[in-house]
Design a protein around this motif. Structure first.
Motif, PDB file in Angstrom:
ATOM      1  N   ALA A 263       0.868  -1.169   0.000  1.00 46.10           N
ATOM      2  CA  ALA A 263       0.000   0.000   0.000  1.00 46.10           C
ATOM      3  C   ALA A 263       0.908   1.224   0.000  1.00 46.10           C
ATOM      4  O   ALA A 263       1.929   1.241   0.694  1.00 46.10           O
ATOM      5  CB  ALA A 263      -0.906   0.007   1.224  1.00 46.10           C
ATOM      6  N   THR A 264       0.562   2.228  -0.782  1.00 49.46           N
ATOM      7  CA  THR A 264       1.404   3.425  -0.868  1.00 49.46           C
ATOM      8  C   THR A 264       0.781   4.573  -0.075  1.00 49.46           C
ATOM      9  O   THR A 264      -0.446   4.701   0.010  1.00 49.46           O
ATOM     10  CB  THR A 264       1.582   3.877  -2.322  1.00 49.46           C
ATOM     11  OG1 THR A 264       0.301   4.122  -2.913  1.00 49.46           O
ATOM     12  CG2 THR A 264       2.315   2.823  -3.128  1.00 49.46           C
ATOM     13  N   MET A 265       1.632   5.408   0.498  1.00 45.81           N
ATOM     14  CA  MET A 265       1.201   6.650   1.124  1.00 45.81           C
ATOM     15  C   MET A 265       2.016   7.780   0.516  1.00 45.81           C
ATOM     16  O   MET A 265       3.252   7.769   0.585  1.00 45.81           O
ATOM     17  CB  MET A 265       1.411   6.614   2.643  1.00 45.81           C
ATOM     18  CG  MET A 265       0.825   7.847   3.332  1.00 45.81           C
ATOM     19  SD  MET A 265       1.066   7.835   5.128  1.00 45.81           S
ATOM     20  CE  MET A 265       2.739   8.466   5.258  1.00 45.81           C
ATOM     21  N   ALA A 266       1.324   8.727  -0.107  1.00 47.58           N
ATOM     22  CA  ALA A 266       2.016   9.792  -0.824  1.00 47.58           C
ATOM     23  C   ALA A 266       1.282  11.108  -0.654  1.00 47.58           C
ATOM     24  O   ALA A 266       0.094  11.150  -0.297  1.00 47.58           O
ATOM     25  CB  ALA A 266       2.113   9.439  -2.309  1.00 47.58           C
ATOM     26  N   GLN A 267       2.003  12.195  -0.920  1.00 52.11           N
ATOM     27  CA  GLN A 267       1.400  13.520  -0.877  1.00 52.11           C
ATOM     28  C   GLN A 267       0.461  13.712  -2.067  1.00 52.11           C
ATOM     29  O   GLN A 267       0.731  13.235  -3.174  1.00 52.11           O
ATOM     30  CB  GLN A 267       2.500  14.588  -0.870  1.00 52.11           C
ATOM     31  CG  GLN A 267       3.204  14.661   0.476  1.00 52.11           C
ATOM     32  CD  GLN A 267       4.556  15.335   0.391  1.00 52.11           C
ATOM     33  OE1 GLN A 267       5.373  14.979  -0.442  1.00 52.11           O
ATOM     34  NE2 GLN A 267       4.794  16.305   1.253  1.00 52.11           N
TER      35      GLN A 267
ATOM     36  N   GLY B 151       2.550   1.156 -12.375  1.00 52.00           N
ATOM     37  CA  GLY B 151       2.813   0.616 -13.702  1.00 52.00           C
ATOM     38  C   GLY B 151       3.996  -0.321 -13.774  1.00 52.00           C
ATOM     39  O   GLY B 151       4.131  -1.075 -14.753  1.00 52.00           O
ATOM     40  N   SER B 152       4.841  -0.290 -12.761  1.00 57.14           N
ATOM     41  CA  SER B 152       6.049  -1.126 -12.766  1.00 57.14           C
ATOM     42  C   SER B 152       5.901  -2.409 -11.959  1.00 57.14           C
ATOM     43  O   SER B 152       6.770  -3.270 -12.006  1.00 57.14           O
ATOM     44  CB  SER B 152       7.229  -0.321 -12.205  1.00 57.14           C
ATOM     45  OG  SER B 152       7.461   0.824 -12.996  1.00 57.14           O
ATOM     46  N   ILE B 153       4.831  -2.516 -11.183  1.00 57.43           N
ATOM     47  CA  ILE B 153       4.614  -3.703 -10.356  1.00 57.43           C
ATOM     48  C   ILE B 153       4.065  -4.834 -11.230  1.00 57.43           C
ATOM     49  O   ILE B 153       3.020  -4.698 -11.860  1.00 57.43           O
ATOM     50  CB  ILE B 153       3.641  -3.395  -9.206  1.00 57.43           C
ATOM     51  CG1 ILE B 153       4.278  -2.421  -8.199  1.00 57.43           C
ATOM     52  CG2 ILE B 153       3.193  -4.660  -8.507  1.00 57.43           C
ATOM     53  CD1 ILE B 153       5.428  -2.982  -7.419  1.00 57.43           C
TER      54      ILE B 153
ATOM     55  N   PHE C 144       4.181  15.535  -7.203  1.00 54.63           N
ATOM     56  CA  PHE C 144       5.281  14.708  -6.710  1.00 54.63           C
ATOM     57  C   PHE C 144       4.771  13.345  -6.264  1.00 54.63           C
ATOM     58  O   PHE C 144       5.319  12.294  -6.624  1.00 54.63           O
ATOM     59  CB  PHE C 144       5.965  15.445  -5.549  1.00 54.63           C
ATOM     60  CG  PHE C 144       6.949  14.616  -4.761  1.00 54.63           C
ATOM     61  CD1 PHE C 144       8.167  14.248  -5.299  1.00 54.63           C
ATOM     62  CD2 PHE C 144       6.653  14.219  -3.461  1.00 54.63           C
ATOM     63  CE1 PHE C 144       9.073  13.482  -4.557  1.00 54.63           C
ATOM     64  CE2 PHE C 144       7.550  13.466  -2.720  1.00 54.63           C
ATOM     65  CZ  PHE C 144       8.754  13.107  -3.283  1.00 54.63           C
ATOM     66  N   GLY C 145       3.693  13.335  -5.469  1.00 56.47           N
ATOM     67  CA  GLY C 145       3.166  12.077  -4.946  1.00 56.47           C
ATOM     68  C   GLY C 145       2.433  11.248  -5.979  1.00 56.47           C
ATOM     69  O   GLY C 145       2.663  10.042  -6.107  1.00 56.47           O
ATOM     70  N   ARG C 146       1.550  11.882  -6.744  1.00 52.83           N
ATOM     71  CA  ARG C 146       0.727  11.132  -7.692  1.00 52.83           C
ATOM     72  C   ARG C 146       1.534  10.605  -8.881  1.00 52.83           C
ATOM     73  O   ARG C 146       1.275   9.504  -9.372  1.00 52.83           O
ATOM     74  CB  ARG C 146      -0.455  11.988  -8.153  1.00 52.83           C
ATOM     75  CG  ARG C 146      -1.488  12.158  -7.040  1.00 52.83           C
ATOM     76  CD  ARG C 146      -2.775  12.792  -7.512  1.00 52.83           C
ATOM     77  NE  ARG C 146      -3.769  12.804  -6.431  1.00 52.83           N
ATOM     78  CZ  ARG C 146      -4.628  11.824  -6.192  1.00 52.83           C
ATOM     79  NH1 ARG C 146      -4.625  10.735  -6.957  1.00 52.83           N
ATOM     80  NH2 ARG C 146      -5.503  11.914  -5.199  1.00 52.83           N
ATOM     81  N   ASP C 147       2.497  11.375  -9.354  1.00 48.36           N
ATOM     82  CA  ASP C 147       3.345  10.884 -10.448  1.00 48.36           C
ATOM     83  C   ASP C 147       4.130   9.660 -10.010  1.00 48.36           C
ATOM     84  O   ASP C 147       4.281   8.690 -10.759  1.00 48.36           O
ATOM     85  CB  ASP C 147       4.320  11.977 -10.916  1.00 48.36           C
ATOM     86  CG  ASP C 147       3.665  13.024 -11.783  1.00 48.36           C
ATOM     87  OD1 ASP C 147       2.456  12.907 -12.054  1.00 48.36           O
ATOM     88  OD2 ASP C 147       4.359  13.979 -12.183  1.00 48.36           O
ATOM     89  N   PHE C 148       4.647   9.723  -8.779  1.00 50.38           N
ATOM     90  CA  PHE C 148       5.407   8.590  -8.257  1.00 50.38           C
ATOM     91  C   PHE C 148       4.548   7.333  -8.223  1.00 50.38           C
ATOM     92  O   PHE C 148       4.933   6.273  -8.721  1.00 50.38           O
ATOM     93  CB  PHE C 148       5.948   8.887  -6.859  1.00 50.38           C
ATOM     94  CG  PHE C 148       6.675   7.723  -6.244  1.00 50.38           C
ATOM     95  CD1 PHE C 148       8.044   7.601  -6.371  1.00 50.38           C
ATOM     96  CD2 PHE C 148       5.987   6.720  -5.569  1.00 50.38           C
ATOM     97  CE1 PHE C 148       8.716   6.503  -5.830  1.00 50.38           C
ATOM     98  CE2 PHE C 148       6.645   5.627  -5.027  1.00 50.38           C
ATOM     99  CZ  PHE C 148       8.014   5.517  -5.164  1.00 50.38           C
ATOM    100  N   VAL C 149       3.366   7.441  -7.627  1.00 53.32           N
ATOM    101  CA  VAL C 149       2.517   6.256  -7.453  1.00 53.32           C
ATOM    102  C   VAL C 149       2.056   5.713  -8.802  1.00 53.32           C
ATOM    103  O   VAL C 149       2.005   4.490  -9.010  1.00 53.32           O
ATOM    104  CB  VAL C 149       1.331   6.560  -6.527  1.00 53.32           C
ATOM    105  CG1 VAL C 149       0.387   5.362  -6.452  1.00 53.32           C
ATOM    106  CG2 VAL C 149       1.829   6.915  -5.123  1.00 53.32           C
TER     107      VAL C 149
END
Length: 393
Positions: free
Chosen positions: A166-170, A184-186, A174-179
């Motif tokens: 599970a991801t936790m991001a801002q 897409g890589s999992i 920054f946060g949404r692009d990362f997730v």
């Protein structure tokens, strides 16, 4: 009288020559978040930039007889200020090239200015994918890593069968692009939940509870991956995720932030840079010089990025014989490979993103060291990471 005329001619010639010499200076504007919440990151970038220019010019600060002059502009981390500062750098200061900023929001505001003035903007270290994605234009290059490079490298570390993440991001670019890139890589693990919180969050209780509810009771390994900048998101550990068999994972960070990793020996992730990870002559010089000049303190995450930017500019100018013609610079920089503290970087022709290695680490705690040590597991090389091209060129 003749002597006076000769003197005046000599004086006039000296003034003309002085003017020509000044005209030959190559002005590089560092438009960065000198003040504001990202000021510590920005200071590192500035230190690294100056070291990079020095290293690449062998201490002369000259390229083909042209003196390099660095002009500083403070964005304060504000998009509107960033835009006006870059406009001033190009229009008033006659900067040939600009570098910066730290904030992705500020960077996105600056992109159209580079296109308007038809001048190079070398983005370092802002990470949002949109910078070299849908908001990109042909005057934009980036030495800094993008969110996708952070995400893909961390996915490579954690993407194993039987792993629930599970991801936790801002809740920002920054946060949404990362997730989005992480998702897409999992391929083997399962991404079971995405939690987005306001960037200024300091109380993580509600978000943590939602994360716990999604993970607890699942078979196999359970991980909360944190992608955060600024406040201490590790506070969710105070809520004892381990009672549900839940681990915490995250990427690398600056040395002061790594002190917060000390309660998590064995934590795994991928880092952009840690001074002991790369093994090359540029990094050897960089580490030694930084320690010499900054009270034996090693270079940090963003210092390395600043140095990479400085080296990239000098290498491009060398190849154009000191010409700052934008079209010549673009033609030179597209596909250009250059050596940095991280080893080789390559500006991808399609979107001008610098492809680069990342570093799989596992946290080691040494009481004698002020921060947790991201001990190198292995280098994740350029050809192992599939970084999407998002600019629709």
């Amino acid at each position: 009288m003749q002597l006076r005329r000769n003197f005046m001619k000599s004086l006039a010639l000296a003034v003309i020559c002085s003017g020509l010499a000044m005209a030959q200076d190559i002005k590089i504007a560092h438009v960065y978040d000198k003040t504001g919440v990202l000021g510590a990151y920005a200071k590192q970038t500035q230190d690294g930039l100056l070291l990079g220019l020095e290293y690449a010019t062998k201490g002369t600060m000259m390229v083909n007889g042209h003196k390099l002059v660095v002009i500083e502009k403070d964005t304060q981390g504000k998009p509107d200020v960033a835009k006006s500062m870059l406009e001033a750098a190009y229009a008033d200061d006659k900067a040939a090239i600009a570098i910066g900023p730290t904030s992705s929001g500020a960077a996105l505001a600056m992109l159209p200015v580079a296109e308007q003035f038809k001048k190079i903007l070398l983005v370092e270290p802002a990470v949002a994918d949109d910078i070299t994605g849908i908001k990109w234009n042909r005057y934009i290059f980036r030495t800094g890593r993008c969110s996708s490079q952070d995400a893909v490298s961390n996915a490579i570390v954690l993407d194993k069968k039987g792993v629930n993440i599970a991801t936790m991001a801002q809740d920002n670019a920054f946060g949404r692009d990362f997730v989005a890139a992480f998702r897409g890589s999992i391929k083997n693990a399962k991404l079971v939940h995405e939690e987005y919180l306001p960037p200024a969050t300091s109380d993580f209780t509600a978000g943590a509870q939602r994360l716990f509810d999604k993970l607890k009771g699942l078979p196999g390994r359970k991980i909360i991956f944190i992608n955060w900048a600024g406040s201490n998101a590790f506070k969710i550990a105070d809520l004892k995720p381990e009672r549900y068999g839940i681990e915490i994972a995250t990427g690398g960070n600056i040395l002061p932030a790594l002190a917060l990793y000390k309660p998590f020996p064995g934590l795994e992730g991928a880092a952009y840079y840690y001074y002991e990870s790369p093994k090359n002559k540029v990094n050897d010089w960089f580490v030694a010089e930084h320690k010499k000049r900054f009270n034996n303190v090693p270079p940090d995450f963003f210092t390395a990025g600043g140095m990479a930017a400085g080296i990239a500019v000098v290498e491009a100018l060398k190849k154009t014989s000191g010409s700052v013609d934008t079209e010549k610079l673009i033609a030179t920089m597209e596909g250009m490979a250059f050596e940095t503290p991280k080893g080789k970087m390559i500006f991808r022709k399609e979107d001008h993103q610098a492809l680069q290695s990342m570093y799989h680490f596992k946290i080691k705690v040494d009481p004698a060291v002020a921060w947790a040590i991201p001990e190198l597991v292995r280098e994740i090389k350029i050809d192992e990471m599939v970084i999407p091209i998002r600019n629709k060129r």
